[in-house]
Motif scaffolding. Structure first.
Motif, PDB file in Angstrom:
ATOM      1  N   LYS A  86       0.825  -1.213   0.000  1.00 34.25           N
ATOM      2  CA  LYS A  86       0.000   0.000   0.000  1.00 34.25           C
ATOM      3  C   LYS A  86       0.857   1.260   0.000  1.00 34.25           C
ATOM      4  O   LYS A  86       0.428   2.297  -0.476  1.00 34.25           O
ATOM      5  N   SER A  87       2.064   1.185   0.578  1.00 30.26           N
ATOM      6  CA  SER A  87       2.983   2.322   0.536  1.00 30.26           C
ATOM      7  C   SER A  87       4.390   1.813   0.803  1.00 30.26           C
ATOM      8  O   SER A  87       4.577   0.713   1.306  1.00 30.26           O
TER       9      SER A  87
ATOM     10  N   LEU B 256       3.741  -0.612   3.963  1.00 30.02           N
ATOM     11  CA  LEU B 256       2.438  -0.893   4.528  1.00 30.02           C
ATOM     12  C   LEU B 256       1.844  -1.962   3.631  1.00 30.02           C
ATOM     13  O   LEU B 256       1.661  -1.736   2.430  1.00 30.02           O
TER      14      LEU B 256
ATOM     15  N   ASP C 288      -1.017  -5.147   2.828  1.00 23.59           N
ATOM     16  CA  ASP C 288      -2.453  -5.368   2.908  1.00 23.59           C
ATOM     17  C   ASP C 288      -2.863  -6.139   4.163  1.00 23.59           C
ATOM     18  O   ASP C 288      -3.674  -5.667   4.944  1.00 23.59           O
ATOM     19  N   LYS C 289      -2.314  -7.345   4.361  1.00 28.00           N
ATOM     20  CA  LYS C 289      -2.741  -8.129   5.518  1.00 28.00           C
ATOM     21  C   LYS C 289      -1.819  -9.313   5.772  1.00 28.00           C
ATOM     22  O   LYS C 289      -1.102  -9.769   4.877  1.00 28.00           O
TER      23      LYS C 289
ATOM     24  N   ASN D 119      -4.990  -6.236   9.158  1.00 36.83           N
ATOM     25  CA  ASN D 119      -4.979  -5.453   7.929  1.00 36.83           C
ATOM     26  C   ASN D 119      -4.095  -4.226   8.085  1.00 36.83           C
ATOM     27  O   ASN D 119      -3.940  -3.702   9.185  1.00 36.83           O
ATOM     28  N   ASP D 120      -3.553  -3.776   6.953  1.00 37.82           N
ATOM     29  CA  ASP D 120      -2.734  -2.561   6.907  1.00 37.82           C
ATOM     30  C   ASP D 120      -1.625  -2.615   7.956  1.00 37.82           C
ATOM     31  O   ASP D 120      -1.516  -1.755   8.820  1.00 37.82           O
TER      32      ASP D 120
ATOM     33  N   GLU E  43       2.287  -2.485   9.124  1.00 41.29           N
ATOM     34  CA  GLU E  43       3.587  -1.955   8.741  1.00 41.29           C
ATOM     35  C   GLU E  43       4.606  -3.086   8.822  1.00 41.29           C
ATOM     36  O   GLU E  43       4.628  -3.854   9.772  1.00 41.29           O
TER      37      GLU E  43
END
Length: 176
Positions: free
Chosen positions: A108-109, A129, A131-132, A141-142, A144
């Motif tokens: 995600k990042s 970051l 997803d899961k 979820n989310d 780091e």
């Protein structure tokens, strides 16, 4: 009541969740001397952290003096050291690249970073970051995840994953 209190016949006091007159939820027993016993999850008056049938228990095992947990990255499982001293999930670059290649990590990042490791050295890497991940029945979820450039770095299950499901975790080790 989440903040219930019960005085037991032996003089101990239970504080924590109470439902229909039974201990349920997070709670602990406090002795008259102030000692804490059976701190953790209760269900229908039973301390489930001590129950082998606890549906929330996550299997752990020992290897080379460390405690390991199986972590599931979208279907690919691998062992990680349970490390309450690590602030985040840490995986080495080899595992990370393999998981990305398999499509098991949705990023995600991303940002470059440096990390101080246990011996005090500062090493290069990146923070993602993702997803899961799944640990036992818990899906986080989310999360780091730090990826160290060192291909031989240990894979660590850090506090961000350990505390994510409930803001609480305990280790209850029993030998067979």
């Amino acid at each position: 009541d989440e903040n219930g209190e019960m005085i037991l016949s032996n003089g101990n006091k239970y504080t924590g969740g109470v439902v229909n007159g039974k201990r349920q939820g997070l709670g602990k027993i406090i002795t008259p001397e102030g000692g804490i016993q059976n701190d953790g999850n209760w269900f229908e008056d039973e301390w489930i952290d001590a129950n082998k049938n606890n549906p929330y228990a996550v299997p752990i095992y020992y290897q080379s003096g460390s405690i390991y947990v199986e972590v599931d990255f979208s279907g690919t499982k691998f062992p990680m050291v349970l490390d309450s001293g690590a602030s985040t999930v840490v995986i080495n670059k080899n595992i990370f690249l393999a998981l990305v290649t398999l499509g098991q990590i949705k990023i995600k990042s991303e940002r470059d970073n440096s990390f101080q490791i246990a011996n005090g050295d500062v090493v290069a890497g990146a923070t993602y970051l993702i997803d899961k991940i799944k640990i036992g029945r818990f899906e986080i979820n989310d999360i780091e995840c730090s990826v160290l450039d060192n291909i031989n770095a240990s894979n660590l299950l850090g506090l961000n994953a350990l505390l994510a499901p409930t803001n609480y975790f305990s280790i209850n080790i029993r030998t067979a």
